[in-house]
Scaffold this motif. Structure first.
Motif, PDB file in Angstrom:
ATOM      1  N   UNK A  25      -8.884  -4.321   0.651  1.00  0.00           N
ATOM      2  CA  UNK A  25      -8.345  -5.646   0.931  1.00  0.00           C
ATOM      3  C   UNK A  25      -9.346  -6.531   1.679  1.00  0.00           C
ATOM      4  N   UNK A  26      -9.127  -7.810   1.634  1.00  0.00           N
ATOM      5  CA  UNK A  26      -9.920  -8.750   2.420  1.00  0.00           C
ATOM      6  C   UNK A  26      -8.987  -9.446   3.407  1.00  0.00           C
ATOM      7  N   UNK A  74     -11.202   0.646   7.858  1.00  0.00           N
ATOM      8  CA  UNK A  74     -11.455   1.412   6.632  1.00  0.00           C
ATOM      9  C   UNK A  74     -10.599   0.912   5.475  1.00  0.00           C
ATOM     10  N   UNK A  75      -9.612   0.060   5.736  1.00  0.00           N
ATOM     11  CA  UNK A  75      -8.817  -0.528   4.661  1.00  0.00           C
ATOM     12  C   UNK A  75      -9.406  -1.842   4.173  1.00  0.00           C
ATOM     13  N   UNK A 129      -5.712  -4.526  11.898  1.00  0.00           N
ATOM     14  CA  UNK A 129      -5.898  -3.833  10.625  1.00  0.00           C
ATOM     15  C   UNK A 129      -7.035  -2.829  10.766  1.00  0.00           C
ATOM     16  N   UNK A 130      -6.816  -1.583  10.366  1.00  0.00           N
ATOM     17  CA  UNK A 130      -7.910  -0.606  10.403  1.00  0.00           C
ATOM     18  C   UNK A 130      -9.053  -1.043   9.485  1.00  0.00           C
TER      19      UNK A 130
END
Lengths: 96, 346
Positions: B6-7, B39-40, B36-37
């Motif tokens: 995701x962005x 790594x996502x 937001x982590x």
């Protein structure tokens, strides 16, 4: 894959509160906190193995417990939220 | 295979991005708006001058391959946080040699331009199929332009030097944009396309196109960097300070199929109306802030949509296409592929 992680850490001793903090921190690094000791994490299998081992190493198995629920990749249909503090969808548009 | 990540888009004024463990936290008025982590995430894009970012987060992003870009309020790219050049120095050197060699440059640029023309043609033909039945003159205009583009594709593939190729490209773009108006199905004076204008865009459609192109450029730039290529050294677009030439080269094949089609969808479905744009005294037209969010949400949804990659024959998402194309180009430069297989929409 989408994983739901829940834990119970006994906080009757100072070392227990320390463990709780560390477990929460490890989960926060990898997912979103949806309730007090409930985290939802979007992970790939390798990241999951690492996180799981890290958490297992952190807890004291005599007093604490960990549960991992695999929600798969079609998790949106399996999660139904009611009430306050709805989380965000990690796969949906992220816009602040 | 790289995963579709995701962005995170930050448009909230006076917010501050911080690193919080392995996550990014958006702080605003002493509270955390979103966490937001990392790594996502594939990238973080901020819009506006009043959004800050901690140096620690910048360092972590560049280390973990999360592209952190700063844009002004209109979505125009300003800066990016970058660490040491990632990727393979051998690949970079090969890229520079290919860029210095007119023949190799021409071979790659030909495919980029041909793919651009072919994809533009598909957009026109699709418009003729979907909306041409109700108006014969629309159908005629779109199919005539498509036929003209078909000739230009031939010309692009046989162009003998880069300047001739640029001529073919410009001519093809003219044809395409002349027919662009016929792709719009709504009546009224707001959305009439006359000519492409930029810096500043002078009408709503140009404002929307410019905004979408800058989002696309951000994605292509990060795709180039993530594949170990130098985004600044292009083949069709020659070097110029501050210009991401290679990202612009690769962008050609995507403009019509990703950005233009999304713009058309938003307008034809009336998700954007004249109320979403403001005209400034200078004549420049910009999207309103809330409307930009509508566009960003649709953009992200479009990127998550799946398709089958025509060359690799694999299921992928629109958002991953820039990465796949950058990797295919890297494979061509390394000598594993005889030619650069540009993306062709079927």
């Amino acid at each position: 894959m989408y994983v739901l992680i829940t834990y119970d850490v006994a906080t009757s001793t100072p070392s227990g509160t320390k463990r709780l903090r560390r477990v929460a921190k490890a989960c926060k690094d990898r997912g979103q906190r949806v309730q007090n000791s409930v985290f939802e994490c979007q992970l790939d299998p390798a990241q999951f193995v690492l996180l799981k081992q890290k958490l297992i190493d952190l807890i004291d198995p005599r007093h604490d417990s960990l549960r991992f629920y695999h929600l798969g990749s079609n998790w949106q249909r399996k999660v139904d939220h009611h009430g306050a503090k709805a989380g965000y969808d990690i796969d949906g548009p992220l816009l602040v | 295979m790289r995963k579709h990540l995701n962005t995170l888009y930050v448009t909230l004024d006076d917010s501050y991005l911080q690193q919080d463990g392995e996550s990014v936290a958006v702080r605003h008025a002493k509270e955390t708006k979103l966490r937001v982590p990392l790594h996502n995430l594939d990238g973080i894009v901020t819009f506006g001058w009043s959004i800050g970012c901690s140096p620690q987060l910048m360092a972590t992003c560049s280390r973990q391959g999360v592209t952190l870009s700063f844009c002004d309020g209109h979505g125009r790219f300003q800066a990016t946080a970058q660490g040491f050049s990632p990727g393979n120095v051998l690949l970079r050197r090969t890229q520079y040699r290919a860029a210095d060699d007119p023949d190799s440059s021409l071979a790659i640029a030909r495919h980029c331009v041909a793919a651009k023309l072919a994809n533009s043609r598909q957009v026109l033909l699709r418009g003729a199929r979907d909306h041409g039945t109700e108006k014969p003159d629309r159908h005629a205009a779109l199919t005539t332009a498509a036929a003209h583009l078909a000739h230009r594709i031939e010309a692009a593939l046989t162009a003998t030097d880069l300047d001739a190729l640029r001529g073919v490209e410009g001519d093809g773009a003219d044809t395409y944009f002349q027919a662009f108006n016929h792709l719009l199905t709504i009546d009224g004076p707001t959305f009439r396309f006359t000519t492409r204008s930029r810096r500043p865009p002078l009408d709503p459609i140009n404002a929307l196109l410019s905004f979408l192109y800058s989002l696309l450029a951000h994605d292509l730039r990060s795709a180039c960097e993530a594949s170990g290529l130098d985004a600044a050294v292009g083949f069709l677009h020659r070097d110029r300070p501050g210009r991401a030439g290679l990202a612009l080269d690769l962008m050609e094949e995507f403009r019509a199929v990703i950005a233009d089609r999304l713009a058309l969808t938003l307008i034809n479905r009336r998700q954007l109306t004249s109320a979403d744009f403001v005209t400034q005294e200078t004549g420049a037209v910009t999207l309103k802030e809330d409307s930009r969010k509508t566009v960003l949400v649709s953009w992200q949804e479009r990127k998550a949509a799946e398709l089958r990659h025509p060359f690799l024959d694999e299921k992928t998402t629109w958002g991953l296409l820039p990465h796949l194309q950058a990797r295919l180009l890297a494979r061509h430069l390394r000598g594993d592929l005889d030619a650069y297989p540009a993306f062709l929409l079927k």
